[in-house]
Design an enzyme around this catalytic site. Structure first.
Site, PDB file in Angstrom:
ATOM      1  NE  ARG A  46       2.373 -18.235   4.475  1.00  0.00           N
ATOM      2  CZ  ARG A  46       2.050 -19.418   4.655  1.00  0.00           C
ATOM      3  NH1 ARG A  46       1.042 -19.829   4.552  1.00  0.00           N
ATOM      4  NH2 ARG A  46       2.943 -20.503   4.890  1.00  0.00           N
ATOM      5  N   PRO A  94      -4.124  -9.302   6.379  1.00  0.00           N
ATOM      6  CG  PRO A  94      -5.660 -10.287   4.691  1.00  0.00           C
ATOM      7  CD  PRO A  94      -5.105 -10.505   6.096  1.00  0.00           C
ATOM      8  CD  GLU A 110      12.490  -1.495   8.522  1.00  0.00           C
ATOM      9  OE1 GLU A 110      13.456  -0.645   8.457  1.00  0.00           O
ATOM     10  OE2 GLU A 110      12.669  -2.618   8.626  1.00  0.00           O
TER      11      GLU A 110
END
Ligand code: FAD
Lengths: 694, 332
Positions: free
Chosen positions: A583, A587, A660
């Site tokens: 999830r 955004p 990452e």
């Protein structure tokens, strides 16, 4: 499977709640905190790589007006423990690397401290040092474990036999240079003793980790240490644990007549005192049958560590789970050297390891006569090859197919060197990205109702500029089923419930999961109409599914590069990353993490390289004029998208972490594109102009 | 950084008198190089005499058609000046390829010319360096030498001069106007900087206390001119190699009537490519002739362990610039 939290505030592109204060310059970073009557610290660093301080003369420095004290190993306070050599600051005359602290000046201003530090005279007994990193170094050894806790070596099946029988064999060595994290905000600390209690403003990825590290060093209870870090200007792992400068600042504050000490490393000092990524030499061997199905994967890595403190980057670990093959081997060897202590840098392990593996896969695709994307499709495992467990969610191939259409993969010339435009050779390449899911134990959150409709949500989490202030508020709003405006979030302070370090892309999942648990506990205890003052503290729940699934994020990186036909200069004109990370809470901030990682991947591909001069044990390009990271003009059109998905086995949040993965595979995609542009295969990063001069 | 005094010079003559009298005094332009070196302990002046606010801040045409650039003109103003854009595009291009917008706003013409090498061994006071500490040795020779000289270096120093602007000025046959305690003198720009020889501590032929007051550009239009900088980043990086070229074609377009070429990133000074110019003068502007001229110029080049690539790179860059300037891409 945990019950998923429904999204209301989550999933919206909320602007950073701390954005306005940062743009206006009013958000306080560690060094900015106003304290009464501060003293400034400037260190003296060793100019030899190994040996001992034989004499040190501080008289001239002490005579400078405005100097308050000069600390050396002769007069510095003793630490309660000095078994960790990185933290044993000024505890003896020994020197383990060039740049180590050997003295420190405290003065009324930073300028006076800096000037006086230059007047400290030092004599050395110089010992022969070794700062030459080579793959064949005779001193190399196998570490007990690699970073993250994995075993150093793995083996399954018979790699040699499989390679001997393989229809196609790829056998190449890939190298990556040392990388230096260089967050925008340098490492800085403000330290003050108030009686037996210590108060710190520190630029850190985890206030509680600082407290836990310092308590035994100074022989005080953790509760007697207060650490605040409301805003942090990036860390990329280099602020994951305190480094020696924090110990020095705290120690200095014991010698400043009760005055607070302010200490910020200079950019040059960061190159030897803030951790960095080891250089790696990666021997990759792949065997495949006539249809391009892998029969053997071998990834053998040699890298360095400091002789005074071990750090073992887990470079070959991603090769254990990326692709299916019956015969597999990975290994890590460390060369111990008289160099600064390496540490975490964005995606330790996956970042360098995926350069070697994913460049090798591109080479294998060509050797098999296959499209590189098709090669990945043919080697997609059903179960995690390493553990035999099912993946909680593995959508690598979907990332590739989604990205291929959007990026225009079909325009890739099958023959390298096929496209020349305006004097530039143009090529397209791709690579896989991956990063494991980590959720850290040891978190707690507290929720209190104010009576006025607002909830105070407290957890000692960190925001490194990533957006924690924003996304944790979104999670809390949905967990409490209240409007976002009703949430008063408090993070970045040890007075709040304990939180794990912002590292391993674990922050949002670990802290967010804990906030959800605390909200549940709060509602159970106080109901939907709590009285004013109602409060509940809860720890993160045990994961009932722990150990049942292999949880990893995946992604597909695409790059278009242009290599100048006359000069070999390489520019990245386009990049697209397609990620599957569970999830996505916000955004806007997520995209910024992904494209930030990819941009750092451009730096890794094109620019970044710490140049160790082994004669001096010094990284000679130790500033940002010489150690290049991408400038705006180097970053063309970089876009990131993601699959709409929720991981059903990653707790109530269903998010796997995004900090990452964006850097993994990025350099390989760029190098593969450069090969497609020129027909020149570069296996040593960075991709500088001379490597493409023909 | 050691403590220092600071003064604003009332006028150029006073500035020169003050600095000439005090061995520990230095002129201060925008400070973008000198102040960095002070922080690094590489420069240790006792007194800074600020010349950036002297009325040497104009670009103007002289009665004989030359253009005079004041020493205090900021790099960004110079790059954007209409006279420079129209008549000396190579200079504007070179300036804009250097440093960053913020730095160019502060950097002055005089300071840019006299900025010091970026050799990492020079810039770290804990290391030996013959330029910083005569006689201490040159670790660049056996060390990290990727950015170092291929032409005109000596045993004692392999540093390169970092300025982009100076390379364009060398190709333009600019003249430097210098005020000393004994009065004014002028010097061709190509004679301002030295090769290192046995005295690498001396970057230029200026004596202590001599102030650059202006740079003069020769009259005429130099529209067929260009600067090409090859660098590791698309912006904000010093040159690996750079080429400034000014070309005149004969009226029929078939031969090269005049050509001046200077190279950057290859030597201790902006390097005028005189051998290449000689071969090209009167020759046809063909790829073969460009290649031959570049090869002749670089015949004397000597590579260190880390910079052999600069020889073919410089040759390719020269050919590319000449091709652009004489082909249909050439403007003029
Ligand atoms: C990160 C970075 C990147 C850079 N990149 C580039 C690049 O790509 N290309 C490039 O060309 N440059 C580059 N530069 C260098 C920049 O161009 C120089 O720092 C600038 O031009 C120096 O001008 P200044 O006026 O600030 O000089 P100052 O720093 O003030 O002075 C420099 C020297 O000149 C002397 N001086 C100043 N004025 C006079 C005068 N009138 N007469 C005699 N002596 C004088 C000073 O005493 C001093 O020794 C870069 C610099 C930095 C920091």
């Amino acid at each position: 499977m945990a019950e998923l939290l429904a999204s209301k505030a989550m999933g919206t592109s909320l602007r950073r709640v701390d954005g306005v204060a940062k743009v206006r310059g009013t958000a306080p970073y560690a060094f900015d905190h106003p304290v009464e009557n501060p003293v400034y610290l400037f260190p003296v660093q060793a100019t030899i790589a190994r040996g001992t301080v034989s004499w040190i003369d501080t008289a001239e420095a002490e005579a400078v007006a405005g100097v308050i004290a000069v600390l050396t190993h002769l007069n510095a306070p003793r630490l309660a423990r000095s078994d960790d050599a990185e933290y044993a600051v000024l505890q003896g005359p020994g020197i383990g690397f060039r740049g180590q602290f050997i003295a420190a000046v405290l003065a009324e201003t930073g300028e006076i401290a800096c000037h006086a530090a230059g007047l400290v005279a030092v004599g050395y007994d110089i010992a022969v040092h070794d700062a030459s990193f080579t793959a064949g170094h005779p001193g190399q050894y196998t570490p007990g474990q690699v970073n993250g806790g994995a075993v150093p070596d793995t083996a399954a099946g018979d790699v040699e036999a499989a390679l001997a029988e393989a229809a196609v064999v790829l056998d190449q060595t890939y190298t990556t240079p040392a990388g230096h994290n260089n967050p925008m905000e340098p490492h800085s600390t403000v330290a003050a003793w108030e009686g037996d209690s210590l108060v710190l403003y520190d630029s850190t990825q985890g206030v509680h980790a600082v407290r836990q590290t310092l308590a035994p060093l100074f022989g005080i209870a953790p509760e007697n240490i207060q650490v605040a870090a409301p805003n942090v200007g990036g860390g990329f792992g280099s602020k994951g644990l305190p480094h020696a400068h924090v110990v020095l600042a705290v120690m200095a504050a014991q010698c400043s007549n009760g005055r607070p000490v302010k200490f910020a490393l200079t950019r040059q000092q960061m190159f030897s005192l803030a951790g960095y990524r080891t250089p790696t030499v990666q021997h990759v061997r792949l065997g495949a049958d006539g249809a391009g199905r892998l029969t053997a994967i071998s990834h053998e890595v040699v890298e360095l560590t400091s002789r005074i403190k071990e750090f073992a980057e887990q470079t070959a670990v991603p090769a254990r789970m990326m692709y299916a093959a019956p015969n597999r081997r990975t290994s890590h060897r460390l060369v111990p050297l008289d160099v600064p202590v390496p540490s975490w840098m964005r995606a330790p392990g996956e970042c360098p390891g995926m350069f070697g593996l994913e460049t090798a896969m591109d080479e294998l695709a060509e050797a098999c006569g296959l499209d590189p994307l098709e090669l990945r499709a043919r080697n997609e495992p059903d179960l995690d090859p390493e553990t035999g467990k099912p993946f909680s969610s593995r959508h690598l191939l979907e990332c590739f197919t989604t990205g291929a259409g959007r990026f225009g993969w079909d325009r890739r010339s099958a023959v390298p060197g096929g496209r020349l435009e305006d004097g530039w050779r143009v090529g397209i390449g791709a690579a896989s990205a991956t990063y494991p899911f980590y959720r850290n134990p040891g978190n707690a959150a507290r929720i209190a109702y104010g009576g006025d409709g607002t909830y105070t949500v407290q957890i000692g989490a960190a925001d490194l500029g990533t957006g924690s202030w924003t996304v944790l508020a979104q999670i809390a709003a949905d967990a409490l089923d209240c409007p976002l405006e009703a949430v008063r979030l408090e993070i970045g302070d040890t007075s709040l419930p304990v939180a794990s370090v912002a590292g391993g892309s674990s922050g949002t999942a670990s802290w967010g999961g804990t906030i959800i648990a605390a909200a549940d506990a709060f509602r159970k205890e106080h109901g939907d109409r709590p009285p004013a003052g109602a409060a509940t503290q809860a720890a993160a729940p045990e994961d009932p599914e722990a150990g049942r699934y292999a949880l990893h994020s995946f992604g597909a990186q695409f790059a278009e590069v242009r290599v100048h036909a006359d000069t070999g200069e390489l520019r990245v004109s386009r990049m697209l990353g397609v990620f599957s990370a569970g999830r996505i809470i916000n955004p806007r901030t997520a995209r910024s993490q992904f494209i930030g990682g990819m941009t750092m991947g451009i730096g890794m591909a094109l620019h970044e390289a710490g140049i160790m001069d082994p004669r001096f044990g010094l990284v000679v390009n130790h500033d940002l004029a010489d150690y290049h990271i991408p400038a705006n003009a180097d970053v063309g059109d970089v876009d990131a998208i993601w699959l709409e998905e929720v991981d059903l086995h990653a707790g109530a949040l269903g998010a796997r972490g995004i900090g990452e993965i964006g850097i993994t595979g990025a350099a390989a995609a760029i190098a593969n594109a450069a090969y497609n542009a020129t027909g020149i295969r570069i296996r040593e990063l960075p991709l500088t102009a001379e490597k493409f001069l023909s | 950084m050691r403590p220092f005094d600071y003064q604003q010079a009332p006028d150029a003559t006073a500035a020169v008198a003050t600095v000439a009298r005090r061995p520990g005094a230095m002129f201060l332009g925008g400070g973008t190089n000198l102040v960095d070196l002070m922080k690094l302990g590489v420069a240790t002046p006792e007194l800074l005499v600020d010349v950036s606010r002297l009325p040497l801040d104009t670009v103007a045409e002289l009665p004989d058609g030359r253009v005079r650039i004041g020493a205090a003109v900021p790099n960004s103003d110079l790059a954007a000046h209409p006279l420079i854009l129209q008549r000396y595009p190579v200079l504007s291009q070179a300036l804009l390829s250097g440093a960053s917008g913020q730095l160019r706003n502060l950097a002055t013409t005089g300071g840019n010319l006299l900025q010091r090498t970026r050799c990492p061994y020079f810039q770290d006071a804990s290391l030996p360096c013959n330029k910083r500490e005569p006689g201490s040795g040159c670790p660049a020779r056996g060390g990290y030498s990727r950015n170092h000289a291929i032409l005109g270096a000596s045993d004692s120093c392999v540093a390169v001069h970092p300025s982009d602007m100076a390379v364009a000025l060398a190709a333009l046959d600019a003249t430097v106007v210098i005020l000393g305690p004994g009065g004014e003198r002028t010097l061709p720009l190509t004679e301002l900087h030295r090769l290192p020889g046995a005295e690498p501590e001396r970057d230029t032929v200026l004596a202590h206390g001599e102030l650059v007051t202006a740079v003069d550009l020769p009259p005429g239009s130099h529209r067929r001119s260009a600067y090409r900088k090859v660098r590791d980043r698309a912006s904000f990086a010093f040159a690996l190699v750079s080429v400034a070229a000014v070309v005149e074609l004969a009226d029929d377009g078939g031969t090269i009537a005049g050509v001046r070429i200077a190279l950057g990133g290859v030597a201790h000074k902006p390097w005028r490519a005189e051998r290449a110019e000689e071969l090209l003068r009167g020759a046809q502007p063909t790829e073969t002739n460009f290649g031959r001229a570049a090869a002749a110029e670089l015949d004397a080049a000597v590579a260190l362990a880390g910079n052999a690539f600069k020889i073919p790179l410089a040759a390719n860059a020269m050919v590319a610039v000449l091709r652009d300037l004489t082909g249909r891409g050439g403007n003029g």
